[in-house]
Design a protein around this motif. Structure first.
Motif, PDB file in Angstrom:
ATOM      1  N   GLU A   1       0.828  -1.210   0.000  1.00 23.00           N
ATOM      2  CA  GLU A   1       0.000   0.000   0.000  1.00 23.00           C
ATOM      3  C   GLU A   1       0.861   1.257   0.000  1.00 23.00           C
ATOM      4  OE1 GLU A   1      -2.975  -0.139   3.101  1.00 23.00           O
ATOM      5  OE2 GLU A   1      -4.418  -0.883   1.622  1.00 23.00           O
ATOM      6  N   LYS A   2       1.959   1.248   0.757  1.00 20.58           N
ATOM      7  CA  LYS A   2       2.834   2.424   0.792  1.00 20.58           C
ATOM      8  C   LYS A   2       3.431   2.704  -0.593  1.00 20.58           C
ATOM      9  CE  LYS A   2       2.199   2.899   5.177  1.00 20.58           C
ATOM     10  NZ  LYS A   2       1.185   3.874   5.611  1.00 20.58           N
ATOM     11  N   LEU A   3       3.672   1.621  -1.346  1.00 26.51           N
ATOM     12  CA  LEU A   3       4.209   1.786  -2.696  1.00 26.51           C
ATOM     13  C   LEU A   3       3.125   2.181  -3.693  1.00 26.51           C
ATOM     14  CD1 LEU A   3       6.567  -1.335  -2.852  1.00 26.51           C
ATOM     15  CD2 LEU A   3       7.286   1.054  -2.897  1.00 26.51           C
ATOM     16  N   GLY A   4       1.856   2.056  -3.270  1.00 26.91           N
ATOM     17  CA  GLY A   4       0.754   2.430  -4.137  1.00 26.91           C
ATOM     18  C   GLY A   4       0.267   1.322  -5.050  1.00 26.91           C
ATOM     19  N   TYR A   5       0.504   0.063  -4.632  1.00 26.80           N
ATOM     20  CA  TYR A   5       0.096  -1.071  -5.468  1.00 26.80           C
ATOM     21  C   TYR A   5      -0.912  -1.956  -4.730  1.00 26.80           C
ATOM     22  CZ  TYR A   5       3.884   0.005  -8.712  1.00 26.80           C
ATOM     23  OH  TYR A   5       4.709   0.629  -9.620  1.00 26.80           O
ATOM     24  N   GLU A   6      -1.731  -2.657  -5.510  1.00 27.71           N
ATOM     25  CA  GLU A   6      -2.673  -3.629  -4.975  1.00 27.71           C
ATOM     26  C   GLU A   6      -1.882  -4.752  -4.290  1.00 27.71           C
ATOM     27  OE1 GLU A   6      -5.378  -6.041  -3.779  1.00 27.71           O
ATOM     28  OE2 GLU A   6      -6.034  -4.167  -4.734  1.00 27.71           O
ATOM     29  N   PRO A   7      -2.188  -5.061  -3.015  1.00 31.87           N
ATOM     30  CA  PRO A   7      -1.394  -6.046  -2.260  1.00 31.87           C
ATOM     31  C   PRO A   7      -1.533  -7.494  -2.742  1.00 31.87           C
ATOM     32  CG  PRO A   7      -2.618  -4.592  -0.780  1.00 31.87           C
ATOM     33  CD  PRO A   7      -3.157  -4.358  -2.159  1.00 31.87           C
ATOM     34  N   TYR A   8      -2.546  -7.804  -3.557  1.00 28.51           N
ATOM     35  CA  TYR A   8      -2.832  -9.192  -3.943  1.00 28.51           C
ATOM     36  C   TYR A   8      -1.604  -9.948  -4.466  1.00 28.51           C
ATOM     37  CZ  TYR A   8      -5.627 -13.073  -5.848  1.00 28.51           C
ATOM     38  OH  TYR A   8      -6.158 -14.308  -6.116  1.00 28.51           O
ATOM     39  N   PRO A   9      -0.880  -9.462  -5.486  1.00 25.41           N
ATOM     40  CA  PRO A   9       0.288 -10.205  -5.983  1.00 25.41           C
ATOM     41  C   PRO A   9       1.374 -10.374  -4.914  1.00 25.41           C
ATOM     42  CG  PRO A   9      -0.361  -8.480  -7.529  1.00 25.41           C
ATOM     43  CD  PRO A   9      -1.113  -8.228  -6.260  1.00 25.41           C
ATOM     44  N   PHE A  10       1.544  -9.355  -4.097  1.00 28.10           N
ATOM     45  CA  PHE A  10       2.550  -9.427  -3.034  1.00 28.10           C
ATOM     46  C   PHE A  10       2.230 -10.582  -2.080  1.00 28.10           C
ATOM     47  CE2 PHE A  10       2.953  -5.218  -4.715  1.00 28.10           C
ATOM     48  CZ  PHE A  10       4.255  -4.809  -4.470  1.00 28.10           C
ATOM     49  N   LEU A  11       0.938 -10.751  -1.773  1.00 30.57           N
ATOM     50  CA  LEU A  11       0.532 -11.781  -0.822  1.00 30.57           C
ATOM     51  C   LEU A  11       0.631 -13.175  -1.435  1.00 30.57           C
ATOM     52  CD1 LEU A  11      -2.520  -9.976   0.793  1.00 30.57           C
ATOM     53  CD2 LEU A  11      -0.190 -10.193   1.685  1.00 30.57           C
TER      54      LEU A  11
END
Length: 601
Positions: free
Chosen positions: A527-537
């Motif tokens: 979120e801090k980077l401004g991206y949807e967390p789904y791929p990260f998770l």
């Protein structure tokens, strides 16, 4: 208390940090039960006010924890109807090369582990693989590490395949109100599995070539000796204890075969009377035991009856391995009431494939030691007390394969398909599958209840609560900012950095705990980077289940550690490289399948 700030963290945050670090230290260096440790951590966070009542008990009502509990019942139905045994019997075959053997082993194991408990699958396969390796003339140590690795990589392929996937997807659903598909990790998981299988084949020389531990027990005459009591022996009519024949120098009396009625007495009570013609079977250091011929007037028996092939119906030989965390580690069987409490006699001890040349009851035991016991065939070796100390592999009960095998398989397939197509949510699917297993008598109520591992559920619930505390106190946000300060604003580098730390941490702690701990950190960083967390998770799910470098990194590693005759360093030789290879494959495939999407303002 919240107004007191030190190094950017308030007092509640420092209490949480201290609690988490203390908990992991206790798990690493003590033998306390994991569920009690997690319960203690929850209690501290609740009593100190870090969490309120609802937050402290949120883990017990978490959807992911409930799903895990219900899936235990589904697995019980599959196990008791012989589904796993049928698959083992028909899929391994007789491959001609090591490469083909690895493929024939790892793919079915990974497929099963995508839907079943990894530990259950590996426990079933261990004994089969050891027999299979003999047929293929391959050392078991060359196949047991791939077996364990396959179960871990296969578990990643579905949300229900491994607990961290359920925990992370459950936390994501709570956070966003959107549920992940049960097959969300399938493509990344399959790609990592493919890379993993190729890596095992390419790095086969890094796999140890260890002698099977039980091979040290193949000739019982090497560690047991039979002595005959002559008819004119001076000790006839005395008890074993009075005659000084119970615990002798270098060994232990494990049984008596009386001459008059061929009765076999084992274990031998101290007040058993000695008669002419009795055969005394001792285990231990043969040279020292043979001194009894001079000191007590005994003679060599003319035929060594105590062999693996001639074990009578009244007794059996069973092989067990000392598990990590066992209370038997650093102790001697002779200094405890273990044999008496469990109605079994220790006959021999082997370490790294070699029998220890001394009285078995005087050996200071280590994790991974192979123990040979003599015990009645009806002795219960699956009690909670025994299973926490030893792992038996020569006693699996194979259920009958019939119509119920097909029924339970159909139930499992329907559960996965209906959930994957979003026809019915996973939680409801799991409940329906569990009810169907009971309704069609794939397992009974007692079997279902015994299949539920309450200790594991407590750990899962505790992991969820830890994740809540880490996020609520701002620890996750601070760590996310810290990682961004070090790694910059490149999302792929940030994703790889957190996954790398997650992979390292899960070598030493529960992957479930690692998943719960890193979820808020990864979510905040995205979120801090401004991206949807789904791929990260998705990437996090794969990384916290990728523990290859230490035998304590996964329960399945501990299951194969003893049977493979491994040393601790054996896992590190190939495991460190596997960690890096799977990490790279994970980051690559996740960013291809799930391209990074900026958050909508």
């Amino acid at each position: 208390m919240e107004s007191i700030v030190f190094w950017g963290f308030n007092l509640y945050a420092w209490i949480t940090i201290a609690t988490v670090l203390s908990m992991f230290t206790v798990l690493l260096f003590t033998k306390l039960r994991a569920d009690l440790v997690f319960l203690g951590a929850i209690s501290i966070l609740f009593v100190t006010g870090v969490l309120d009542t609802k937050e402290a008990f949120s883990g017990f009502s978490s959807t992911s924890v409930v799903i895990i509990g219900v899936l235990f019942v589904v697995v019980a139905g599959l196990t008791h109807t012989g589904v796993l045994q049928w698959i083992v019997k028909h899929l391994l075959g007789q491959p001609k090369t090591y490469s083909k053997a690895v493929i024939r082993l790892m793919l079915p194991v990974a497929a099963l582990s995508s839907f079943l408990s990894n530990t259950t699958v590996v426990a079933l396969f261990v004994g089969i693989v050891k027999m299979w390796s003999k047929k293929l003339n391959i050392s078991p140590s060359k196949l047991l590490i791939p077996l364990s690795y396959a179960s871990g990589m296969g578990g990643v392929c579905t949300l229900i395949g491994t607990p961290p996937n359920l925990i992370i997807s459950g936390l994501y659903a709570d956070k966003t109100g959107t549920a992940m598909n049960v097959l969300a990790t399938t493509v990344p998981g399959l790609f990592c599995l493919f890379i993993g299988v190729l890596s095992i084949i390419a790095m086969r020389k890094l796999l140890p070539d260890r002698k099977a531990p039980e091979s040290a027990f193949e000739s019982t005459s090497d560690y047991t000796v039979e002595l005959l009591v002559p008819s004119d022996n001076q000790h006839i009519g005395e008890t074993i204890e009075e005659a000084g024949l119970m615990n002798v120098q270098g060994g232990t009396l494990i049984e008596i075969k009386h001459f008059d009625n061929r009765e076999i007495v084992s274990p031998v009570p101290a007040d058993e009377f000695l008669m002419g013609g009795d055969r005394l079977v001792y285990a231990g250091q043969i040279d020292e035991i043979l001194d009894l011929k001079k000191s007590h007037g005994l003679v060599n028996a003319d035929h060594h009856i105590f062999t693996l092939d001639e074990v009578s119906n009244d007794r059996q030989l069973r092989t067990a391995y000392v598990t990590f965390g066992s209370s038997l580690i650093n102790s001697k069987i002779g200094n405890s009431s273990f044999e008496k409490d469990n109605n079994m006699i220790l006959v021999a001890v082997a370490r790294r494939g070699k029998r220890i040349e001394q009285s078995p009851r005087e050996v200071t035991l280590q994790a991974g030691d192979t123990l040979l016991f003599e015990c009645p065939p009806n002795v219960n070796i699956h009690t909670e007390r025994l299973s926490s100390q030893l792992q038996f592999f020569d006693s699996a009960q194979v259920p009958n394969i019939g119509k119920k095998t097909l029924v339970s398989t159909t139930i499992m397939i329907l559960m996965v398909v209906l959930s994957a197509l979003n026809v019915i949510p996973l939680l409801q699917c799991a409940f329906l599958a569990a009810m169907a297993m009971l309704l069609f008598r794939c397992c009974n109520v007692d079997q279902a209840m015994k299949a539920i591992n309450w200790e594991i559920l407590m750990v899962f619930a505790g992991s969820v609560v830890l994740g809540v505390a880490i996020q609520k106190t701002g620890i996750a946000e601070r760590l996310a900012f810290g990682i961004l300060d070090v790694c910059g604003t490149n999302p792929i580098i940030v994703m790889a950095a957190i996954c790398f730390v997650g992979t390292f941490i899960t070598e030493f702690i529960s992957n479930t705990a690692a998943g719960a701990m890193f979820f808020p950190i990864m979510y905040e960083a995205a979120e801090k980077l401004g991206y949807e967390p789904y791929p990260f998770l998705i990437a996090l799910m794969v990384s916290v289940s990728s523990s290859f470098a230490t035998p304590i990194g996964s329960p399945t590693h501990m299951l194969v550690y003893g049977p493979g005759g491994y040393r601790f360093s054996d896992f590190m030789r190939i495991g460190l490289l596997m960690n890096l290879i799977i990490l790279a494959a994970n980051i690559l495939i996740v960013n291809i399948i799930y391209p990074l999407t900026p958050l909508v303002p």
